[in-house]
Design an enzyme around this catalytic site. Structure first.
Site, PDB file in Angstrom:
ATOM      1  N   GLU A 132       0.709  -1.206   0.110  1.00 39.56           N
ATOM      2  CA  GLU A 132      -0.005  -0.087  -0.114  1.00 39.56           C
ATOM      3  C   GLU A 132       0.952   1.224  -0.215  1.00 39.56           C
ATOM      4  O   GLU A 132       1.819   1.314   0.810  1.00 39.56           O
ATOM      5  CB  GLU A 132      -0.885   0.136   1.338  1.00 39.56           C
ATOM      6  CG  GLU A 132      -1.596   1.293   1.547  1.00 39.56           C
ATOM      7  CD  GLU A 132      -2.508   1.123   2.811  1.00 39.56           C
ATOM      8  OE1 GLU A 132      -2.968   0.239   3.120  1.00 39.56           O
ATOM      9  OE2 GLU A 132      -2.756   2.360   3.369  1.00 39.56           O
ATOM     10  N   GLU A 137      -2.682  11.659   2.602  1.00 39.51           N
ATOM     11  CA  GLU A 137      -3.785  11.350   3.732  1.00 39.51           C
ATOM     12  C   GLU A 137      -3.574  12.426   4.941  1.00 39.51           C
ATOM     13  O   GLU A 137      -2.413  12.467   5.116  1.00 39.51           O
ATOM     14  CB  GLU A 137      -3.321   9.618   4.150  1.00 39.51           C
ATOM     15  CG  GLU A 137      -4.276   9.069   5.187  1.00 39.51           C
ATOM     16  CD  GLU A 137      -3.833   7.816   5.533  1.00 39.51           C
ATOM     17  OE1 GLU A 137      -2.629   7.225   5.393  1.00 39.51           O
ATOM     18  OE2 GLU A 137      -4.922   6.970   6.009  1.00 39.51           O
TER      19      GLU A 137
END
Ligand SMILES: *[C@@H]1O[C@H](CO)[C@@H](O)[C@H](O)[C@H]1NC(C)=O
Ligand SMILES: *[C@@H]1O[C@H](CO)[C@@H](O)[C@H](O)[C@H]1NC(C)=O
Ligand SMILES: *[C@@H]1O[C@H](CO)[C@@H](O)[C@H](O)[C@H]1NC(C)=O
Ligand SMILES: *[C@@H]1O[C@H](CO)[C@@H](O)[C@H](O)[C@H]1NC(C)=O
Ligand SMILES: *[C@@H]1O[C@H](CO)[C@@H](O)[C@H](O)[C@H]1NC(C)=O
Ligand SMILES: *[C@@H]1O[C@H](CO)[C@@H](O)[C@H](O)[C@H]1NC(C)=O
Ligand SMILES: *[C@@H]1O[C@H](CO)[C@@H](O)[C@H](O)[C@H]1NC(C)=O
Ligand SMILES: *[C@@H]1O[C@H](CO)[C@@H](O)[C@H](O)[C@H]1NC(C)=O
Length: 378
Positions: A132, A137
């Site tokens: 990932e 974010e």
């Protein structure tokens, strides 16, 4: 294109890092959704956010503006009853992009606000096995972007000897250490996230996924070169300046940890990171009494104001790759009248990504950091 041809002629594998990558896909305007599909699951079953994922029917949440930008927003018109969830977008790329790919995402606004947890990230098949990459974010009223990798083996760490502009946190990328915080790098620039990002006119997030390194750049609007646009036919990452984060293959076996990646865009609310009271209260007002993130924000009677800034507004997403692995030919579409995007519902032209990846535990590192700060202050 010429670069890829030279590599081919020389017999060098196409996965070798090339500084210049040709455009393979371009997603904007009315064609934006041709590059994406909706998740199979109907709610956030990976980070426990209080959301239902929007579908093609939610034309007020996923649409093209009259200026040709693409908006993906949290529902801020519905008063959600207790025990129900709020509709928000999650999109998955139809293509899985192999090593040798550069993702360029130009936005003028990103979601922010208390309880809001947006991410621009990629995931391999069968999370966590395929790895990932968290390109953008953050949570709540955080002021800087957080970049991270998550891997299924212990063969990937962040080397502090590599020079980049961000601040390194946890350096072990394995999901099994530090409660799966991932190996984190904070961007130090406040215009990389939230309200200040929007005030600066947004900017461009760029991630280079190669077997040599995974690197992330952020260019605030005033630093975006005029030839980096939706019309770019190639990108030379050596011209982008200092990266915000670099994960070098000298300490991270990229080929062992990262399979072809599905680009993922989502906004969740509360959940395993943004919704933890101690984390929420770092940037938002204290919760009173028995109030929770959910009762305070998700079912707030004034959703318009609560979620007025909970939206992505994209100029475009361009994908450059020397991996030759696009199943879709580049599809460009400029600005047009306000319209609805309809393609993409639940279909995939390239395999079976079902959105099983998750960002959940990247939050715990932040949580622990917060707790330590709290203890030290006391
Ligand atoms: C979420 O739901 C989807 C669709 O039912 C399923 O494939 C996936 O395994 C679920 N993920 C988790 C973590 O339960
Ligand atoms: C989103 O779509 C669902 C049906 O899939 C519907 O129940 C809900 O009201 C819609 N919400 C918005 C804001 O469009
Ligand atoms: C291209 O993507 C597919 C999935 O869509 C994947 O199975 C395949 O391994 C990729 N090719 C390369 C060279 O990585
Ligand atoms: C990789 O993940 C699988 C589960 O998805 C797990 O069974 C396996 O032990 C993991 N391998 C390592 C080295 O962590
Ligand atoms: C990263 O930023 C967050 C706030 O967004 C902060 O809590 C954390 O301590 C920072 N970590 C490092 C290593 O700077
Ligand atoms: C992981 O989380 C648990 C609590 O859930 C805590 O006790 C432990 O110290 C954490 N480990 C690390 C390495 O942060
Ligand atoms: C922009 O122009 C510079 C200088 O000619 C060049 O080095 C760079 O590769 C170009 N960037 C793009 C995205 O075309
Ligand atoms: C709802 O969100 C939109 C942005 O997506 C914003 O323009 C609008 O003002 C919000 N509604 C209210 C009542 O604040």
């Amino acid at each position: 294109m010429w670069r890829a041809n030279i590599l081919w002629v020389l017999g060098v594998p196409a996965l070798v890092r090339a500084a210049t990558y040709p455009l393979i896909e371009s997603w904007s305007g009315n064609g934006f959704m041709n590059g994406f599909k909706y998740p199979v699951e109907t709610y956030d079953n990976t980070t426990n956010g209080d959301v239902f994922w929007a579908t093609a029917a939610n034309t007020s949440l996923i649409y093209v503006t009259s200026a040709g930008t693409v908006v993906l927003k949290v529902d801020n018109t519905t008063v959600v009853p207790y025990n129900e969830k709020r509709y928000t977008p999650k999109l998955l790329s139809k293509t899985q992009y192999a090593a040798g790919t550069v993702f360029v995402m130009d936005l003028i606004h990103m979601p922010y606000g208390c309880s809001v947890w947006p991410a621009l990230w990629t995931q391999g098949n069968d999370w966590p096995k395929g790895g990932e990459i968290d390109i953008m974010e953050g949570i709540n009223q955080q002021t800087t972007n957080q970049i991270a990798l998550h891997t299924n083996t212990s063969t990937c760490t962040q080397s502090s000897s590599t020079s980049f502009s961000g601040t390194a946190g946890w350096n072990d990328c394995s999901i099994e250490t530090n409660n799966d915080s991932g190996c984190i790098v904070n961007d130090t620039r406040t215009d990389s996230y939230g309200a200040a990002f929007a005030q600066a006119g947004g900017g461009v997030f760029i991630a280079e996924f190669s077997d040599d390194a995974i690197s992330v750049w952020f260019l605030t609007r005033s630093d975006v070169p005029s030839n980096l646009s939706v019309s770019s036919n190639s990108i030379d990452t050596s011209t982008l300046g200092e990266a915000a984060a670099i994960y070098s293959s000298s300490t991270c076996s990229i080929s062992n940890n990262f399979s072809p990646q599905t680009l993922t865009i989502d906004i969740t609310l509360c959940g395993a990171w943004a919704g933890l009271a101690s984390v929420l209260e770092q940037t938002c007002p204290p919760l009173s009494g028995t109030a929770t993130c959910y009762t305070t924000y998700v079912i707030n009677q004034d959703p318009g104001t609560t979620y007025a800034n909970a939206y992505f507004e994209f100029n475009y997403i361009n994908i450059f790759s020397s991996s030759g692995n696009s199943s879709i030919s580049a599809s460009k579409s400029g600005s047009g009248a306000t319209s609805t995007i309809t393609a993409g519902a639940g279909t995939s032209s390239s395999g079976s990504t079902s959105g099983t990846g998750r960002l959940t535990w990247s939050g715990l590192g932040m949580f622990l950091t917060g707790v330590m700060g709290y203890v030290l202050v006391r």
